[in-house]
Design an enzyme around this catalytic site. Structure first.
Site, PDB file in Angstrom:
ATOM      1  N   ASP A  90     -30.728  16.735  -1.580  1.00 17.55           N
ATOM      2  CA  ASP A  90     -29.902  16.873  -0.374  1.00 17.55           C
ATOM      3  C   ASP A  90     -29.656  15.538   0.326  1.00 17.55           C
ATOM      4  OD1 ASP A  90     -29.575  19.641  -0.585  1.00 17.55           O
ATOM      5  OD2 ASP A  90     -31.489  20.011   0.399  1.00 17.55           O
TER       6      ASP A  90
ATOM      7  N   GLU B 268     -22.737  25.169  -0.389  1.00 16.00           N
ATOM      8  CA  GLU B 268     -23.227  26.536  -0.207  1.00 16.00           C
ATOM      9  C   GLU B 268     -23.567  26.860   1.245  1.00 16.00           C
ATOM     10  OE1 GLU B 268     -26.819  27.003  -2.465  1.00 16.00           O
ATOM     11  OE2 GLU B 268     -27.889  25.421  -1.387  1.00 16.00           O
TER      12      GLU B 268
ATOM     13  N   ARG C  94     -27.894  23.308   1.683  1.00 14.50           N
ATOM     14  CA  ARG C  94     -28.057  24.318   2.733  1.00 14.50           C
ATOM     15  C   ARG C  94     -27.590  23.823   4.099  1.00 14.50           C
ATOM     16  NH1 ARG C  94     -31.225  28.798   4.198  1.00 14.50           N
ATOM     17  NH2 ARG C  94     -32.009  28.984   2.079  1.00 14.50           N
TER      18      ARG C  94
ATOM     19  N   ASN D 130     -38.194  16.769   3.319  1.00 10.51           N
ATOM     20  CA  ASN D 130     -38.562  16.883   4.728  1.00 10.51           C
ATOM     21  C   ASN D 130     -39.752  17.806   4.945  1.00 10.51           C
ATOM     22  OD1 ASN D 130     -36.633  15.372   6.498  1.00 10.51           O
ATOM     23  ND2 ASN D 130     -35.137  16.514   5.310  1.00 10.51           N
TER      24      ASN D 130
ATOM     25  N   GLY E  80     -38.012  21.543  -3.810  1.00 10.42           N
ATOM     26  CA  GLY E  80     -37.172  21.751  -4.980  1.00 10.42           C
ATOM     27  C   GLY E  80     -37.264  20.630  -5.993  1.00 10.42           C
TER      28      GLY E  80
ATOM     29  N   THR F  74     -35.386  14.400  -2.757  1.00  6.73           N
ATOM     30  CA  THR F  74     -34.567  15.568  -2.456  1.00  6.73           C
ATOM     31  C   THR F  74     -33.141  15.314  -2.897  1.00  6.73           C
ATOM     32  OG1 THR F  74     -33.668  17.051  -0.771  1.00  6.73           O
ATOM     33  CG2 THR F  74     -34.160  14.835  -0.059  1.00  6.73           C
TER      34      THR F  74
END
Length: 399
Positions: free
Chosen positions: A138, A238, A183, A108, A13, A136
């Protein structure tokens, strides 16, 4: 030693600072006499396997400045999983373009892909050097203290929580549920807690994947907040899950599944807003900024931009110094070293997702402790805090 060519592969992403790393890699390569031509694979490994490769050596200072300040992934990205034939073709294309230095940029999945390609090349005894550059939103690569891209997305979440709270308090709209990306981990959703300075400030309730979700507890806690102060802002990741590991909400439409049969998540805020209306009889809106939360240049963190450029520059220098099969990992901010980074094996970099540490989790409404905020705050930078609305002043009685 004669100059050797370099290829850059972006994967996963995009972020608001992904291209800053890319520009830094290209700029540093220009300064290294051991590097000849600079190439980029379009759409990640998919581009390398199909020889969809572009030249980057012609880019000038103005091009690189524009690239540095643009969001997204300028070379194009993908989550392509190469077959054995794809790997064989990729090796052929590397040899055809005379590439010795290979840079993988991503999270990752990209680091696991880089390690897979490393092992494939070693099996063939190819003289290829590979370096990974982390990225990332995340923040879940376990081998680095933080991931470029995260701090800017976290800043967007925290500032948006502040802004949303000012809107909700202006025109009474009892509840708003703000959904963040994430996620498997809750680093972004938990960063919303930086917006809170007083007990009644937003966010009032925060939900992350690291802590199992209970619908009954959520409705009870929300009802209590609204009963007490008349409004509430909820922030939810999410990817929140029930105790059995199932998602609170997940797309069921087959068209929303990826090529690897992974369902597209997102929509939990809208789902829960309907549950709130039906169960509590409270008017409830949902907010889902979605992808804009990872590509908002207006909220780029200064620290994040510096980190993104640092890992790109360090990766190129590592290659020309003879390093290979490593990823550039950032050290904690309190580590006082000349470079503030280290090199870790690719096999470690592509490991399991890094969740928020257990000792930073809390059973209270905000889900995380002050230790979490102490870690995130210097990465995000100063937010724009606002005075309390004038409507909160005591009632004025005539003299």
């Amino acid at each position: 030693m004669s100059a050797q060519n370099l290829l850059i592969v972006q994967g996963g992403g995009p972020t608001a600072v992904f291209n800053a790393s890319l520009a830094s890699i290209i700029r540093e390569s220009f300064h290294q006499s051991r590097i000849g031509e600079i190439y980029g694979a379009r759409a990640g490994m998919k581009g390398l396997s199909s020889a969809d490769i572009v030249g980057l050596s012609h880019l000038g200072p103005g091009d690189l400045l524009s690239l540095r300040n643009s969001p997204g992934a300028a070379l194009g990205s993908s989550r392509f999983q190469p077959s054995e034939q794809d790997l064989e073709r990729s090796v052929e294309h590397l040899q055809r373009f005379g590439i010795r230095y290979l840079v993988f940029m991503g999270g990752n999945g990209t680091m696991r892909g880089a390690d897979l390609f490393r092992r494939f090349c070693r099996k063939l005894n190819l003289d290829i050097q590979i370096i990974g550059i982390p990225k990332t939103i995340d923040n879940d690569i376990s081998a680095t203290d933080r991931c470029p891209g995260f701090a800017s997305a976290a800043r967007f979440v925290a500032q948006s929580t502040l802004d949303l709270s000012m809107d909700i308090r202006s025109l009474p709209q009892p509840v708003s549920i703000f959904e963040t990306l994430g996620r498997d981990v809750g680093w972004l959703a938990a960063s919303s807690t930086l917006a809170r300075r007083d007990a009644d400030d937003a966010p009032h309730l925060v939900y992350i994947p690291e802590i199992p979700f209970s619908l009954e507890a959520f409705l009870s806690d929300l009802d209590n907040v609204v009963s007490r102060i008349g409004w509430a802002v909820v922030v939810i990741s999410e990817g929140v899950q029930y105790v059995d590991g199932s998602r609170v909400f997940e797309q069921k439409n087959a068209s929303q599944y990826s090529s690897s049969n992974r369902p597209l998540i997102g929509g939990v805020a809208q789902y829960l807003s309907g549950v709130v209306g039906e169960s509590l009889g409270i008017r409830c809106r949902s907010e889902k900024p979605g992808l804009i939360g990872r590509s908002c240049t207006a909220q780029v963190s200064r620290r994040d931009l510096e980190d993104a450029e640092l890992v790109g520059r360090a990766g190129v220098r590592a290659l020309v110094a003879g390093e290979t099969d490593k990823m550039v990992a950032l050290c904690p901010l309190d580590v006082r070293s000349e470079h503030a980074f280290k090199l870790v094996p690719l096999s470690e970099a592509g490991g399991s997702h890094r969740e928020i540490p257990a000792d930073w989790l809390s059973n209270d409404a905000l889900a995380v402790t002050s230790s979490f905020r102490d870690y995130v705050r210097p990465l995000v930078g100063e937010l724009s805090y606002y005075p309390a609305p004038l409507s909160t002043l005591p009632r004025h009685e005539p003299v």
